[in-house]
Design an enzyme around this catalytic site. Structure first.
Site, PDB file in Angstrom:
ATOM      1  N   ASP A 120      26.979 -10.059 -41.461  1.00 17.85           N
ATOM      2  CA  ASP A 120      25.945 -11.065 -41.186  1.00 17.85           C
ATOM      3  C   ASP A 120      26.343 -12.455 -41.695  1.00 17.85           C
ATOM      4  OD1 ASP A 120      24.222  -9.529 -39.730  1.00 17.85           O
ATOM      5  OD2 ASP A 120      22.818  -9.148 -41.353  1.00 17.85           O
TER       6      ASP A 120
ATOM      7  N   SER B  95      19.906 -13.573 -42.754  1.00 13.35           N
ATOM      8  CA  SER B  95      19.321 -12.424 -42.059  1.00 13.35           C
ATOM      9  C   SER B  95      18.366 -12.903 -40.971  1.00 13.35           C
ATOM     10  CB  SER B  95      18.530 -11.589 -43.068  1.00 13.35           C
ATOM     11  OG  SER B  95      17.844 -10.547 -42.416  1.00 13.35           O
ATOM     12  N   SER B  96      18.140 -12.046 -39.996  1.00  9.18           N
ATOM     13  CA  SER B  96      17.102 -12.330 -38.994  1.00  9.18           C
ATOM     14  C   SER B  96      15.830 -11.542 -39.269  1.00  9.18           C
ATOM     15  CB  SER B  96      17.605 -11.973 -37.593  1.00  9.18           C
ATOM     16  OG  SER B  96      18.733 -12.737 -37.279  1.00  9.18           O
TER      17      SER B  96
ATOM     18  N   THR C 219      18.111  -0.933 -37.844  1.00 15.22           N
ATOM     19  CA  THR C 219      17.302  -1.527 -38.913  1.00 15.22           C
ATOM     20  C   THR C 219      15.937  -0.904 -38.726  1.00 15.22           C
ATOM     21  OG1 THR C 219      18.498  -3.630 -39.013  1.00 15.22           O
ATOM     22  CG2 THR C 219      16.200  -3.737 -39.631  1.00 15.22           C
TER      23      THR C 219
ATOM     24  N   ASN D 196      22.313  -2.691 -41.617  1.00 11.99           N
ATOM     25  CA  ASN D 196      22.920  -3.455 -40.529  1.00 11.99           C
ATOM     26  C   ASN D 196      23.211  -2.565 -39.328  1.00 11.99           C
ATOM     27  OD1 ASN D 196      23.597  -5.828 -39.262  1.00 11.99           O
ATOM     28  ND2 ASN D 196      25.709  -5.799 -39.949  1.00 11.99           N
TER      29      ASN D 196
ATOM     30  N   GLY E  25      16.415  -5.286 -34.649  1.00  9.47           N
ATOM     31  CA  GLY E  25      16.974  -5.845 -33.412  1.00  9.47           C
ATOM     32  C   GLY E  25      17.926  -7.002 -33.630  1.00  9.47           C
TER      33      GLY E  25
END
Ligand code: DON
Length: 559
Positions: free
Chosen positions: A404, A433-434, A362, A382, A453
């Site tokens: 995800d 999502s993070s 990412t 991703n 990450g």
């Protein structure tokens, strides 16, 4: 639908244009992309034009990390204090279904959610480039895309990062002949420093510059994409592309002491996690504690916040995300009451779900322009090189963002993250999502930051923010060794140098498992504007050699 309630209360009105930065600052993960942004600023563009230029350039020069076949989040803050969050997250195809990655015996088929056409969700990045340019930029889209087109036509330089990620993905990617032709010329990965041309993506970018959204999402090109995906075993339909739109959302805003933080709302899990982390930790006087005690409390807060991520978070257009509860100081006080200073809480004592970690990719970039406009952007396909599939004639990798979603309650995704109903697959839904692009507006210092990450994005941004708030320079922020806990696996991952032997022993004595990481993680990009003297700083994570920080006030120095 979500209610933001008191969370949106502003701390104080931005001292609008009280002063301007001495120059612009850009930090991105690739020098060629940073240069694209600088070129557009020099041509009279603002931070948002530069964001379009960098995003498109990264699509060309970092195909492992993000691109036109993927999605991203653009957090934009104008110098008049207004802000927006462009959600260009990919969407599940309309033919997707909750159990599409389950085998006949009910077990999850993770290969299908990661490799091949079935793993691809509908891309959002091209739509974002159009909206960001049209609504927030000063220059025509075609001009902002020009540096990326030139990189694709003349060729970009294959970096150590391109190569390292290819090492992990080459075998799968070799099965896609359009991808093989560009990224495995002669059947093998290019040498570092080789020039890679990609005329197909140049054409796609030129069409986007000329005809905008419709060039990608309707007509011949859209049909070509759908046909290519279906021929490779995917389930996209032309309606999927015709229907795709970005969503503009209110950024989450919260106060920390006398500073304001703007961050990413759902379908990012990161912003709400940051709010909760700061709320929980507000109950302690961390500054007076020794380091092991501080780390212990931060880890206990992380454990609880990641548990809540697994249980409550998903696409707010599909599920009722309890934002008000999760951001409430009362809720945080409840969580804090369950924390002991002398003992780690085993994650199994908190209701919730399970875990692992793979090589992932990412990219993030941060910009402040000379007028004080700010962009923080994280974008992704991703895993490295996405699903390893390229449709002929497109020049970009497709994402594997479907992974995800929680493909089955409790089954960990590539980042060991687990989820439940809130993040189950539904047609047209965005996977949780993070990615956490974040902007800090302080009286003395303004900053933009973010990182790749996977599950470790949130803790990186948290540690980064904490360090900026403590007065660190941009270089110190990106360099500091990191630690991470994500509820499951129940362990503190640490980078070399993050904790001394003695500090580790103190955490182990409290019942924690300390797991030294096999490799460092993250690729953080930070810009800071010091409002007292007008100076700007840009810093790229030193963990990757091909870094791309630059700052016009320092004469475009790339470190
Ligand atoms: O949206 C997410 O949370 C993930 N798809 C991000 C993946 C990622 O950061 C991989 N990077 N190293």
């Amino acid at each position: 639908m979500m209610r933001l309630g008191w969370l949106l209360v502003l701390v104080w009105p931005l001292v609008a244009a009280a002063q301007k930065p001495d120059g612009a600052a850009i930090a991105s993960a690739n020098k060629q992309a940073t240069a694209a942004g600088m070129e557009i600023l020099a041509a009279g563009g603002n931070a948002f034009d530069a964001a379009v230029a960098i995003s498109a350039a990264l699509s060309v020069v970092e195909p492992e990390s993000s691109g036109l076949g993927g999605g991203g989040f653009f957090l934009l803050h104008r110098n008049d204090g207004s802000a927006t969050f462009i959600d260009a997250r990919e969407k599940a195809p309309l033919a997707a279904s909750r159990d599409m990655y389950l085998k006949a015996d009910g077990t999850a088929d993770r290969d299908k959610s990661v490799n091949g056409a079935l793993a691809a969700a509908i891309p959002g990045l091209p739509a974002a480039l159009v909206v960001v340019s049209k609504k927030y930029g000063r220059l025509p889209l075609s001009e902002s895309l020009r540096p990326a087109v030139a990189l694709a036509q003349k060729g970009f330089l294959w970096s150590e990062k391109n190569a390292a990620m290819m090492g992990w993905r080459a075998e799968k990617l070799a099965a896609s002949s359009p991808a093989r032709k560009i990224f495995l010329p002669g059947g093998k990965p290019p040498a570092v420093g080789a020039r890679i041309r990609n005329p197909d993506i140049a054409r796609v970018l030129q069409a986007l510059g000329k005809d905008g959204h419709k060039s990608f999402y309707t007509g011949r090109f859209a049909q070509q994409l759908v046909d290519g995906v279906r021929a490779a075993g995917g389930i996209w339909t032309i309606e999927d592309l015709n229907q795709y739109r970005v969503v503009e959302r209110q950024p989450l805003r919260f106060a920390y002491r006398d500073q304001e933080i703007l961050t990413s709302p759902p379908p990012s899990s990161g912003g709400i996690a940051l709010v909760a982390l700061f709320n929980i930790l507000a109950g302690y006087d961390l500054a007076t504690m020794e380091r092991a005690g501080q780390v212990h409390l931060m880890v206990e807060a992380m454990r609880r916040v990641y548990r809540d991520r697994a249980v409550y978070l998903g696409d707010p257009d599909f599920v009722d995300v309890p934002l008000e509860m999760l951001s409430s100081p009362f809720y945080a006080a409840g969580l804090r009451a369950s924390i002991r200073t002398d003992k780690a809480t085993p994650s199994t004592m908190l209701p919730g779900v399970t875990v692992a970690s793979e090589t992932t990719d990412t990219t993030h970039f941060s910009i402040i322009d000379a007028d004080g406009n700010i962009a923080a952007v994280t974008q992704t396909v991703n895993l490295p090189y996405g699903n390893a599939v390229m449709v002929a004639g497109t020049g970009f990798m497709l994402n594997n963002e479907m992974d995800d979603f929680s493909v089955k309650p409790g089954v960990p995704n590539a980042f060991g993250l687990i989820g439940d109903d809130a993040n189950a697959i539904e047609p047209g839904k965005r996977p949780l999502s993070s990615m956490t692009p974040t902007i800090l507006i302080g009286k003395d210092r303004v900053a933009a930051l973010g990182a790749p990450g996977g599950s470790r994005i949130i803790t990186q941004v948290f540690l980064g923010l904490t360090s900026i708030l403590a007065g660190s320079t941009a270089t110190e922020v990106v360099t500091q060794p990191r630690f991470h806990h994500q509820f499951e696996p129940d362990q503190i991952s640490i980078e070399p140098g993050a904790l001394s032997e003695v500090e580790q022993a103190e955490l182990i004595a409290r019942g924690s498992k300390v797991a030294p990481a096999e490799r460092p993680w993250g690729n953080m990009q930070v810009v800071i504007w010091n409002r007292v003297d007008g100076s700007v700083e840009a810093a790229s994570d030193p963990r990757w050699k091909n870094v791309g920080a630059g700052s016009t006030s320092e004469g475009s120095i790339y470190r």
